[in-house]
Structures are given as structure tokens and as C-alpha cells.
Design an enzyme around this catalytic site. Sequence first.
Site, PDB file in Angstrom:
ATOM      1  NE  ARG A  30      -4.562   0.712   5.137  1.00 53.04           N
ATOM      2  CZ  ARG A  30      -4.009   0.483   3.952  1.00 53.04           C
ATOM      3  NH1 ARG A  30      -4.286   1.241   2.914  1.00 53.04           N
ATOM      4  NH2 ARG A  30      -3.154  -0.506   3.809  1.00 53.04           N
ATOM      5  NE  ARG A  34      -4.368   5.969  -0.581  1.00 51.67           N
ATOM      6  CZ  ARG A  34      -3.898   4.803  -1.009  1.00 51.67           C
ATOM      7  NH1 ARG A  34      -3.075   4.762  -2.018  1.00 51.67           N
ATOM      8  NH2 ARG A  34      -4.292   3.688  -0.443  1.00 51.67           N
ATOM      9  NE  ARG A  43       0.415   9.763   0.642  1.00 48.42           N
ATOM     10  CZ  ARG A  43       1.351   9.930  -0.276  1.00 48.42           C
ATOM     11  NH1 ARG A  43       1.654  11.131  -0.695  1.00 48.42           N
ATOM     12  NH2 ARG A  43       2.017   8.885  -0.743  1.00 48.42           N
ATOM     13  CG  ASP A  80       1.911   0.727   6.566  1.00 47.83           C
ATOM     14  OD1 ASP A  80       0.871   1.016   5.961  1.00 47.83           O
ATOM     15  OD2 ASP A  80       2.556  -0.320   6.353  1.00 47.83           O
TER      16      ASP A  80
HETATM   17  O1  CP3 Z   1      -6.590   2.531   9.398  1.00 49.41           O
HETATM   18  C1  CP3 Z   1      -6.042   3.634   9.473  1.00 49.41           C
HETATM   19  O2  CP3 Z   1      -6.589   4.696   9.099  1.00 49.41           O
HETATM   20  C2  CP3 Z   1      -4.692   3.709  10.143  1.00 49.41           C
HETATM   21  C3  CP3 Z   1      -3.534   3.597   9.328  1.00 49.41           C
HETATM   22  C4  CP3 Z   1      -3.153   2.328   8.585  1.00 49.41           C
HETATM   23  C5  CP3 Z   1      -2.462   2.367   7.353  1.00 49.41           C
HETATM   24  N1  CP3 Z   1      -2.081   1.101   7.017  1.00 49.41           N
HETATM   25  C6  CP3 Z   1      -2.162   3.604   6.607  1.00 49.41           C
HETATM   26  C7  CP3 Z   1      -1.831   3.510   5.181  1.00 49.41           C
HETATM   27  C8  CP3 Z   1      -3.282   0.978   8.935  1.00 49.41           C
HETATM   28  C9  CP3 Z   1      -3.985   0.350  10.128  1.00 49.41           C
HETATM   29  C10 CP3 Z   1      -2.575   0.221   7.946  1.00 49.41           C
HETATM   30  C11 CP3 Z   1      -2.413  -1.243   7.997  1.00 49.41           C
HETATM   31  C12 CP3 Z   1      -1.759  -1.938   6.876  1.00 49.41           C
HETATM   32  N2  CP3 Z   1      -0.714  -1.494   6.127  1.00 49.41           N
HETATM   33  C13 CP3 Z   1      -2.069  -3.257   6.470  1.00 49.41           C
HETATM   34  C14 CP3 Z   1      -3.098  -4.160   7.101  1.00 49.41           C
HETATM   35  C15 CP3 Z   1      -4.474  -3.817   6.706  1.00 49.41           C
HETATM   36  C16 CP3 Z   1      -4.813  -4.050   5.256  1.00 49.41           C
HETATM   37  O3  CP3 Z   1      -5.139  -3.053   4.588  1.00 49.41           O
HETATM   38  O4  CP3 Z   1      -4.751  -5.189   4.795  1.00 49.41           O
HETATM   39  C17 CP3 Z   1      -1.220  -3.572   5.390  1.00 49.41           C
HETATM   40  C18 CP3 Z   1      -1.206  -4.877   4.620  1.00 49.41           C
HETATM   41  C19 CP3 Z   1      -0.352  -2.468   5.191  1.00 49.41           C
HETATM   42  C20 CP3 Z   1       0.755  -2.347   4.202  1.00 49.41           C
HETATM   43  C21 CP3 Z   1       0.471  -1.299   3.208  1.00 49.41           C
HETATM   44  N3  CP3 Z   1       0.458   0.049   3.475  1.00 49.41           N
HETATM   45  C22 CP3 Z   1       0.201  -1.473   1.830  1.00 49.41           C
HETATM   46  C23 CP3 Z   1       0.130  -2.813   1.117  1.00 49.41           C
HETATM   47  C24 CP3 Z   1       0.005  -0.206   1.291  1.00 49.41           C
HETATM   48  C25 CP3 Z   1      -0.211   0.115  -0.162  1.00 49.41           C
HETATM   49  C26 CP3 Z   1      -1.612  -0.063  -0.563  1.00 49.41           C
HETATM   50  C27 CP3 Z   1      -2.369   1.215  -0.387  1.00 49.41           C
HETATM   51  O5  CP3 Z   1      -3.464   1.167   0.192  1.00 49.41           O
HETATM   52  O6  CP3 Z   1      -1.833   2.244  -0.834  1.00 49.41           O
HETATM   53  C28 CP3 Z   1       0.120   0.739   2.342  1.00 49.41           C
HETATM   54  C29 CP3 Z   1      -0.006   2.209   2.241  1.00 49.41           C
HETATM   55  C30 CP3 Z   1      -0.867   2.913   3.235  1.00 49.41           C
HETATM   56  N4  CP3 Z   1      -0.996   2.615   4.556  1.00 49.41           N
HETATM   57  C31 CP3 Z   1      -1.655   4.068   2.972  1.00 49.41           C
HETATM   58  C32 CP3 Z   1      -2.258   4.451   4.180  1.00 49.41           C
HETATM   59  C33 CP3 Z   1      -3.135   5.649   4.430  1.00 49.41           C
HETATM   60  C34 CP3 Z   1      -1.734   4.791   1.628  1.00 49.41           C
HETATM   61  C35 CP3 Z   1      -0.483   5.571   1.475  1.00 49.41           C
HETATM   62  C36 CP3 Z   1      -0.656   6.913   0.879  1.00 49.41           C
HETATM   63  O7  CP3 Z   1      -1.237   7.820   1.483  1.00 49.41           O
HETATM   64  O8  CP3 Z   1      -0.133   7.067  -0.238  1.00 49.41           O
END
Ligand code: CP3
Length: 353
Positions: A30, A34, A43, A80
Site C-alpha cells: 500500500r 492516503r 484521488r 485493487d
Molecule cells: O499497494 C499498493 O500501493 C497498490 C494498491 C493496492 C490497493 N489495494 C489500493 C487501495 C493493493 C495492492 C490493494 C490490495 C487489497 N485491496 C487487499 C489485499 C491487501 C490487504 O490490505 O490486505 C485487500 C483486502 C483489498 C480490498 C480493499 N481495498 C479494502 C478492504 C479497502 C478498504 C480499506 C482501506 O484501506 O481503505 C480497500 C481500499 C483501498 N485499496 C485503498 C487503496 C489505496 C484506499 C482507498 C482510498 O483511497 O480511499
Amino acid sequence: MSTVLPASSKPFLRALNGEPQARPPIWLMRQAGRYLPEYRATRAQAGSFLDLCYNPDLATEVTLQPIRRFGFDAAILFADILLLPQALGQGLAFKEGEGPVLDAIRTEGELVKLNPGAIHQRLNPVYEAVARIKAALPAETTLIGFAGAPWTVATYMLEGRGGNDQAAAKMWAYGNPKGLDRLLTLLADATVEYLDRQIQAGAEVVQLFDTWAGVLPDEAFQRCCVLPVKMIISRLKAKHPGVKVIAFPRGAGVNYAGFQAATGADALGIDYTLPLAWARDNLWSRGTVVQGNLDPRLLLAGGSMMADAVQRLLQTFQGRNYIFNLGHGILPETPVAHVEQLIALVRGANAAA
Ligand code: CP3
């Protein structure tokens, strides 16, 4: 005339190849997110998280932001794991402060609504972003593509949202194993196609995120986590023998021990609950390339506790077969200064040694 460096000039690929290293390469799960003011600005410009994911220009921009700022050894595609269920036809939204919300699948009969034939149409902007990122990256930086592992993606598809016990998917695992197998197989097939396209577009390494691998007891773990990941890796390797696959079965505990042999992964991402001595003796000392596992909350806290933990990691996995990372994604409230401090510790400590 552009000079193309051989793959082995990239520190991240050298680590995956088991070559000796003075200091480990570093990237953070990640890392585009943010905690970075420039991410928040892009964003806001995109409008929503999903609009950002499907906009190749802006997805490229946020992927590159942490590379520009910190010079990480690897960039991870900005996307994602839940784009794939959406591409299969399942409704998906990201609600502010709530995370993902999907139109939950309640019965096996509803699986016919998923359409694997149409995924690329929807996911083309992602492949386009991969190609743009690859073209823009510094020569020494590796590009990582990714997908969710079928079990973790299925937990969101069946539950309809994130949560902490994955109850719906577990009830399928125990009450309708054939139905769950059907979904896991469909997801494994679609994931092979999705990652194949990412690799064709320029991803050099792929990571499979199995965030919820830790909630299943032994037999179900083998069936739901190990088998689909093994299938994905063997089919990807048949198409792309040179591509490296990192598996991240978060929370797998002692099941980490047999995971590499059982799945054919090239490296294992370890979560922050795995004891270092155990990981050293059961994985790293046996030749497994290990990636991880600083607790993201230690990075948030910063200071001497973090510095000590970093030193323990560097000392435990010294010399080769190690990629520095967190044991889960970076937290949004993490100060940028702590990330700078972490990188200085990882790069400085070993350079001086
Ligand atoms: O790593 C990176 O920088 C690349 C991008 C990336 C995102 N999600 C962007 C994201 C990667 C590799 C993921 C993987 C992901 N997504 C997983 C597996 C890894 C982990 O964290 O367990 C999972 C379970 C998800 C599903 C997901 N996406 C959830 C549960 C959420 C909400 C929780 C949160 O952190 O907000 C997201 C949102 C998400 N995915 C964000 C980002 C940058 C935040 C969204 C935003 O900018 O509002």
C-alpha cells in the site's frame, strides 16, 4: 538510443533470484495511498477510488508517486483486488469510511451471473496503466502486478463487505464445499487471465494477496488457499516461465512452512505475527526468499522501537533472500517522516556493514 539494463541489474529481481545483497531491496505494501499528500490530491482529482483505479493516467501517477519520493526498489500497480469481481459482473462500491461494499452472492445459483468472458473489456484500463508505468519507471525499479488470491476475493464476494470473521465464506466452505470450489475455480481461472495480461503489459513480478488465509483450519486451508494458489502459479509459469510470483498468505502461521513447496511460489510475504526466529529456521534458512514483516503500527509509532525492530529484521535475514517490507499495508495515518526514517535505516545500516 536507450540503454536497456539486464533484468539482474534490478536489486529487487536480484533478491528474488537469490543473489547476494549488501542491503535488501525495499518496498511497502500500500505504498501508494492516503498517507501521501500527493495521493490525496490525485484521488480528489479522480473523484472516487474506483475512478482512480480505472483512469490509466492517474493510476500511473499515483503508482509513481512513492517511487519519486522515496526511490523504492519496486513499484506496485495501483489497482485493487476487488476489481476482478467487478469485472466479472458483481456490483462494487467503495464507501467513505466504510471500505468496499459488494452485492453479496447468497446462493450457488447466483454464480451463473458471473461472466468470465467479459473481464478484459472492463480491465483494459488497468493493463494500459501497467504499460504506462513500465515505460515511466527508472531502469533499476521493478514493476509488481497483483491480484487477490481466490479465497480472499471470495470472502468479500460472499460476505458483501470487509469484516473480521469471514463468516459467509466459511459457511460455504463447510456447508457447500462444491459451490465454494466452483467459485474458487472460476476465480483462479479469471486470475490467471488477469495476471497474464498484466505480465504481457509489463509486470515483471506478481504478488497474490491472501489477506484472509489465516482464518481457516488445516484441511480447509489446503483446499481453499493452497490449491487455488498452486493452480494459478503453475498456469502462469507455463505461460511465462521467467516471471516471479510472491505469495502472501497472511496469518498462515505454521502453515507457512509447507506453503512454498505446495504452491510453487518464488517468495513468501510474511505477516507481522510470524516470529522471526521461526521464519528464519523454517523458511529463510531453507532457501525461501522472505518478504516482510515490520508491523505497520511500529512504522506509525516510529522512534527507537521501530529502529530496533528494523535492526532485528536486517540481522536475521542478512546477505541474501530477503526483501524488506511491512507485515501488512501501511496505515493511512503514518507520517511521511517515519517512512523516510525507515528507508534510511534499511539502506544505511547495511551499506555501512
Ligand atoms: O499497494 C499498493 O500501493 C497498490 C494498491 C493496492 C490497493 N489495494 C489500493 C487501495 C493493493 C495492492 C490493494 C490490495 C487489497 N485491496 C487487499 C489485499 C491487501 C490487504 O490490505 O490486505 C485487500 C483486502 C483489498 C480490498 C480493499 N481495498 C479494502 C478492504 C479497502 C478498504 C480499506 C482501506 O484501506 O481503505 C480497500 C481500499 C483501498 N485499496 C485503498 C487503496 C489505496 C484506499 C482507498 C482510498 O483511497 O480511499
